[in-house]
Enzyme design. Structure first.
Site, PDB file in Angstrom:
ATOM      1  N   LYS A   1      -8.086   0.830  -1.713  1.00  0.00           N
ATOM      2  CA  LYS A   1      -7.542   1.973  -0.967  1.00  0.00           C
ATOM      3  C   LYS A   1      -7.962   3.261  -1.688  1.00  0.00           C
ATOM      4  O   LYS A   1      -7.948   3.307  -2.931  1.00  0.00           O
ATOM      5  CB  LYS A   1      -6.015   1.829  -0.948  1.00  0.00           C
ATOM      6  CG  LYS A   1      -5.246   2.823  -0.114  1.00  0.00           C
ATOM      7  CD  LYS A   1      -3.760   2.436  -0.120  1.00  0.00           C
ATOM      8  CE  LYS A   1      -2.908   3.335   0.734  1.00  0.00           C
ATOM      9  NZ  LYS A   1      -1.482   2.919   0.753  1.00  0.00           N
TER      10      LYS A   1
ATOM     11  N   SER B   1       0.111   2.425   5.427  1.00  0.00           N
ATOM     12  CA  SER B   1      -0.949   3.366   5.170  1.00  0.00           C
ATOM     13  C   SER B   1      -2.202   2.736   4.562  1.00  0.00           C
ATOM     14  O   SER B   1      -3.240   3.384   4.496  1.00  0.00           O
ATOM     15  CB  SER B   1      -0.450   4.464   4.239  1.00  0.00           C
ATOM     16  OG  SER B   1      -0.160   3.946   2.947  1.00  0.00           O
TER      17      SER B   1
ATOM     18  N   SER C   1       3.566  -0.146   3.501  1.00  0.00           N
ATOM     19  CA  SER C   1       2.134   0.158   3.566  1.00  0.00           C
ATOM     20  C   SER C   1       1.215  -1.016   3.230  1.00  0.00           C
ATOM     21  O   SER C   1       0.012  -0.939   3.471  1.00  0.00           O
ATOM     22  CB  SER C   1       1.800   1.348   2.664  1.00  0.00           C
ATOM     23  OG  SER C   1       2.285   2.531   3.250  1.00  0.00           O
TER      24      SER C   1
END
Lengths: 468, 106
Positions: free
Chosen positions: A82, A160, A184
């Site tokens: 990420k 996310s 997330s």
């Protein structure tokens, strides 16, 4: 061996094939880089590929393995992270147009640990801007645009850790790193049909990862199997002087047979009101796997009554407003893609200190009372969410109204959780099963998840975008 | 682009902000504000004060909506907790590192 055939295999299996000389890390890295640039870009799953660095590290891994120096079960396996993990001298945008030029001169602890284990970093993966700390209304709240779901590109990949979920599902990486403050990791894992582990708070050093909420941020692996998640947690867990929350408790695991008579607590879920027939059916089938194949005992689990969600919301809002204070007070705030995100960050400034402390006192009070549920049960289970991924352009305020989920208590109290695929909804989109454990009991939930995956094949399904 | 941080707040500024905060409502025994219909508007004024500039109309509307949610959250948080309940964090003083040279000098 045909590289295309192993792109969707679990990371530990890829590691075995590399160690036994059936494929090279370089060949796998080359194939994944190609897919990241073609499929990954179309899905908006990629923040940046790192081809030169990745190929160099892959060749080093191949040479080391040939010389008999095997670092770990994932030595030579390519992965993505990420885009909130610092990688030395590589842009790190946090998914935010306001941080487009940001570069750190050091590696995040998780990146360093994976490098020491011989894993090959292929790419920084897309994410919701600032991990959605201010709350966002649309999937487009990212510098890379809305991340599309590999099962249906008109649906969202979740957030996310959007790119991490989509990239694992679509066969663009061997595994990925994600983070969770509230949902997330588990949400994109459920929406994309992969296995995602949210470890206990403090299991993995947060050093070098973007801070949204210092007391709630967790780092975790997103992969194809529970076995992958266990192997990765073994590498990633451990103390770190640079993160005061990083625990020195050892993580050991065994994925052997689940003992008969395990007690599983079923969290209350209102399927009817939320119109979640597919999730109800899939969850009942999952429960049958536990009762009939593993002889587990199921019981109704009720957590003590505390305002878990409100406390978590308050803590994230205040810590987020503080973490991003420089941005919030600058004109760059206006660069964020989502107006609700801007507004949520600003609203965090107006929460009184006493309210934050009240939430933190509730948290202290709830922790010992709620954890007592694990005297009754070895783990808790529930659908991760009640529906498959929503349409990519629909307001999340609408699509979340009947989505359900149990993220509040687990995240507030720092409990570990793993989301595994448990079936599909009426539109052919994946549904997730969440297994929640007591703090530091990742081994228990991963063993259960592994046993579930030995009895089912949902985790082996490959989405249209994942087929070479 | 250089970030623009508003000027530092003075004690007088803080006093003004407290007056605005008081307009949010009376304090309940647990220390929680009872929101008035004007509360989001007043809280938005505090934010503008902290920013040192007004928000544009559209953003202000979004912020007021977010503040309505925040106030609803406060209501859910409004449970009695025993006096003396400590918050879920601990401050740890950092021990001083006294050099050997300094110790010998005494």
């Amino acid at each position: 061996m045909d590289v295309e055939r192993i792109l969707n295999l679990p990371a530990v299996e890829q590691g075995r094939l590399i160690r036994t000389g059936q494929v090279t890390s370089e060949a796998l890295t080359t194939a994944y880089l190609h897919r990241l640039e073609s499929v990954g870009r179309k899905l908006n799953a990629v923040a940046r590929t790192l081809p030169d660095q990745a190929l160099e590290h892959a060749r080093i891994a191949d040479r080391e393995i040939q010389a008999g120096h095997v670092r770990s079960p994932i030595h030579g396996v390519p992965y993505g992270a990420k885009d909130l993990f610092a990688v030395r001298n590589v842009p790190c945008q946090w998914g935010s147009p306001a941080h487009a030029d940001q570069v750190f001169p050091y590696d995040a602890a998780a990146i360093q640990r994976l490098r020491d284990a011989g894993a090959v970093l292929l790419a920084k993966l897309a994410m919701i801007e600032l991990a959605g700390g201010g709350g966002y209304e649309y999937a487009s709240a990212s510098i890379t645009g809305p991340c599309l779901n590999p099962w249906n590109t008109e649906r969202w990949a979740g957030g996310s850790s959007s790119g991490s979920g989509a990239a694992v599902a679509a066969g663009l990486v061997g595994f990925a790193l994600g983070t969770e403050t509230w949902g997330s990791i588990t949400v994109p894992s459920a929406f994309c049909g992969i296995t995602g582990l949210r470890p206990t708070y403090g299991r993995i050093s947060r050093f070098g990862a973007m801070a949204l909420s210092w007391t709630m941020d967790k780092i975790g692996p997103m992969a194809r199997t529970a076995e992958d998640c266990a192997a990765l947690l073994k590498i990633l867990a451990g103390p770190d002087a640079r993160d005061p929350s990083a625990s020195s408790k050892r993580f050991t695991y065994s994925l052997g047979k689940v003992p008969h008579g395990l007690r599983l607590g079923v969290l209350p879920t209102d399927f009817a009101t939320n119109g979640a027939r597919s999730a109800e059916r899939a969850f009942q089938d999952a429960c049958s796997v536990f009762t009939s194949r593993m002889r587990a005992e199921l019981g109704e689990a009720k957590l003590p009554d505390f305002p878990y969600d409100a406390a978590a919301d308050t803590i994230i809002s205040v810590e987020g407003a503080s973490a991003f204070q420089t941005l919030i007070r600058s004109p760059k705030l206006g660069l964020l893609r989502d107006r609700s995100q801007q507004a949520g960050l600003l609203a965090g400034l107006a929460i009184p200190g006493v309210e934050y402390l009240h939430a933190m006192r509730i948290r202290a009070l709830a922790a010992p009372q709620a954890v007592a549920i694990f005297q009754q049960f070895d783990a808790l289970i529930a659908p991760t969410l009640l529906h498959g991924a929503p349409p990519v352009s629909k307001s999340l305020n609408e699509s979340w109204a009947h989505m359900g989920g149990n993220g509040g208590p687990g995240n507030l109290l720092g409990w570990p959780s793993v989301s595994v695929p448990m079936g599909f909804d009426e539109d052919g989109l994946p549904l997730g099963l969440e297994i929640i454990g007591a703090p530091y009991e990742e081994a228990t939930i991963l063993r259960l998840a592994h046993a579930f995956q030995q009895e089912t094949d949902w985790h082996k399904r490959v989405p249209p975008a994942g087929r070479p | 682009m250089q970030d623009q941080v508003p000027r530092k707040m003075t004690r007088r500024d803080l006093g003004k902000a407290a007056l605005v905060a008081a307009s949010l409502g009376t304090l309940a025994p647990t220390g929680h504000a009872i929101p008035s219909p004007d509360a989001p508007n007043a809280a938005a004024a505090i934010i503008e004060h902290l920013l040192g500039k007004p928000m544009d109309e559209e953003l202000r509307a979004y912020v007021q909506a977010a503040l309505k949610d925040t106030l609803a959250t406060w209501n859910k948080l409004n449970i009695a907790i025993p006096d003396g309940t400590e918050p879920a964090f601990v401050f740890q003083p950092v021990p001083a590192r006294i050099s050997k040279e300094r110790t010998r000098g005494r």
